[in-house]
Design a protein around this motif. Structure first.
Motif, PDB file in Angstrom:
ATOM      1  N   ASP A  54     -22.382 -15.990 -39.356  1.00 12.20           N
ATOM      2  CA  ASP A  54     -23.479 -16.880 -39.759  1.00 12.20           C
ATOM      3  C   ASP A  54     -24.456 -17.011 -38.589  1.00 12.20           C
ATOM      4  O   ASP A  54     -24.506 -18.040 -37.902  1.00 12.20           O
ATOM      5  N   TRP A  55     -25.256 -16.001 -38.390  1.00 10.48           N
ATOM      6  CA  TRP A  55     -26.130 -15.987 -37.223  1.00 10.48           C
ATOM      7  C   TRP A  55     -27.308 -16.948 -37.333  1.00 10.48           C
ATOM      8  O   TRP A  55     -27.720 -17.514 -36.317  1.00 10.48           O
ATOM      9  N   PRO A  56     -27.837 -17.190 -38.531  1.00 13.49           N
ATOM     10  CA  PRO A  56     -28.841 -18.264 -38.623  1.00 13.49           C
ATOM     11  C   PRO A  56     -28.253 -19.615 -38.219  1.00 13.49           C
ATOM     12  O   PRO A  56     -28.926 -20.424 -37.561  1.00 13.49           O
ATOM     13  N   GLY A  57     -26.986 -19.862 -38.601  1.00 15.10           N
ATOM     14  CA  GLY A  57     -26.348 -21.110 -38.201  1.00 15.10           C
ATOM     15  C   GLY A  57     -26.131 -21.166 -36.699  1.00 15.10           C
ATOM     16  O   GLY A  57     -26.289 -22.226 -36.072  1.00 15.10           O
ATOM     17  N   VAL A  58     -25.770 -20.033 -36.105  1.00  7.62           N
ATOM     18  CA  VAL A  58     -25.602 -19.981 -34.655  1.00  7.62           C
ATOM     19  C   VAL A  58     -26.942 -20.243 -33.980  1.00  7.62           C
ATOM     20  O   VAL A  58     -27.024 -20.975 -32.982  1.00  7.62           O
ATOM     21  N   TRP A  59     -28.016 -19.637 -34.541  1.00  5.29           N
ATOM     22  CA  TRP A  59     -29.342 -19.851 -33.947  1.00  5.29           C
ATOM     23  C   TRP A  59     -29.710 -21.333 -33.995  1.00  5.29           C
ATOM     24  O   TRP A  59     -30.224 -21.875 -33.004  1.00  5.29           O
ATOM     25  N   ASP A  60     -29.452 -21.981 -35.117  1.00 13.58           N
ATOM     26  CA  ASP A  60     -29.763 -23.404 -35.224  1.00 13.58           C
ATOM     27  C   ASP A  60     -29.004 -24.215 -34.186  1.00 13.58           C
ATOM     28  O   ASP A  60     -29.560 -25.123 -33.542  1.00 13.58           O
ATOM     29  N   ALA A  61     -27.705 -23.864 -34.005  1.00 16.35           N
ATOM     30  CA  ALA A  61     -26.890 -24.597 -33.037  1.00 16.35           C
ATOM     31  C   ALA A  61     -27.409 -24.383 -31.621  1.00 16.35           C
ATOM     32  O   ALA A  61     -27.493 -25.331 -30.820  1.00 16.35           O
ATOM     33  N   MET A  62     -27.794 -23.165 -31.300  1.00 17.78           N
ATOM     34  CA  MET A  62     -28.298 -22.880 -29.954  1.00 17.78           C
ATOM     35  C   MET A  62     -29.679 -23.500 -29.762  1.00 17.78           C
ATOM     36  O   MET A  62     -30.005 -23.948 -28.657  1.00 17.78           O
TER      37      MET A  62
END
Length: 304
Positions: free
Chosen positions: A46-54
């Motif tokens: 879930d890279w969009p989710g990772v981007w949001d977290a970062m």
């Protein structure tokens, strides 16, 4: 010999200031920081989710994008990927395998296919001083993981393959080296002595004296200023095993010298069978030294 291939090639820094270099090379593992990364989201892809977290942690969209690129490289790479790093003047390379392990300090660790390697597939040591600056400049990257732009060059080096340009240059060098040998045989004995003197001077030896002057035999006395080593050079146009044995005996009796060079351009003495303390420089080795010293033009002018 099988060529080394890879779908992706990345450079990785093993810890801040190289803190994980020793452990990683010794244990054959990849270490990666980014302790704040949401591991579950990474495993799920879930890279969009990772981007949001970062983005929430960094407060900067650009930084989050750069972070996710590095995180994905670590998580998604498989054994078709090569990671490289530089430790102690050597290039090391490996292929990642297996799952990501989260350590107690929340840093990351991955196994490698067969550990880190500091040699090519043919066993050539990958010293940094023998590598292109196009590859070495990757060390200037300020993050943790980045693409290696000189990937094609790297894969050739790991495979012991030469680029067409380098192969052509090496062939030209071999041809020129072969051509130097008959040119040396056209020199007078005085000019051959001078050529040998110039070759040694170019490599740092300093001539102290000339202690003999017979037509076929010229002795030179040399010193290497950096180490204070002393040597005498026996220069012969035509060499025989008997002449070599005679001068080896002289070296054994001459306590003032650390070694002897026996130099010739014509003769059938093997160049790799010198006794202890004696360095044999026959036509093949001497021709290469002439080329390396930039004396091929001088030689052509002397015999033209």
């Amino acid at each position: 010999m099988t060529a080394v291939t890879a779908a992706n090639v990345f450079y990785i820094k093993l810890g801040r200031g190289g803190d994980w270099e020793t452990e990683s090379i010794r244990d054959g593992v990849l270490r990666f920081g980014y302790r704040e990364v949401p591991h579950d989201l990474c495993v799920a892809g879930d890279w969009p989710g990772v981007w949001d977290a970062m983005k929430d942690r960094r407060g900067d969209a650009g930084a989050a994008t750069r972070d996710v690129k590095q995180i994905r490289a670590f998580y998604e790479s498989d054994e078709d990927t090569i990671f490289i790093t530089f430790v102690g003047g050597l290039l090391y390379w490996c292929r990642p395998v297996g799952e990501i392990e989260i350590l107690p300090d929340n840093s990351h660790r991955r196994a490698t296919l067969d550990g880190w390697h500091s040699t090519s597939v043919g066993g050539s040591l990958l010293t940094a001083d023998r590598l292109s600056g196009r590859l070495l400049k990757v060390q200037m990257f300020r993050g943790t993981i980045c693409d290696v732009r000189a990937a094609d060059y790297l894969l050739r080096r790991l495979s012991d393959e030469l680029s067409p340009e380098v192969a052509a240059a090496e062939e030209a060098e071999r041809a020129l080296t072969a051509a130097i040998i008959p040119l040396m045989r056209l020199l007078t004995w005085q000019d051959f002595e001078l050529l040998v003197d110039l070759v040694f001077s170019s490599s740092g030896w300093r001539r102290l004296s000339q202690v003999g002057r017979t037509q076929k035999t010229i002795d030179l006395e040399l010193v290497l200023p950096s180490t204070a080593e002393r040597a005498f050079v026996q220069v012969k146009s035509q060499a025989t095993r008997a002449a070599l044995d005679d001068y080896v005996g002289r070296l054994a009796e001459a306590e003032a010298y650390d070694r002897m060079f026996f130099v010739w351009h014509t003769g059938n003495i093997p160049e790799n069978e010198g006794p202890d303390g004696v360095i044999l420089l026959g036509p093949q080795r001497l021709a290469r030294m002439v080329l390396d010293a930039g004396l091929s033009s001088w030689l052509r002018e002397k015999v033209s």
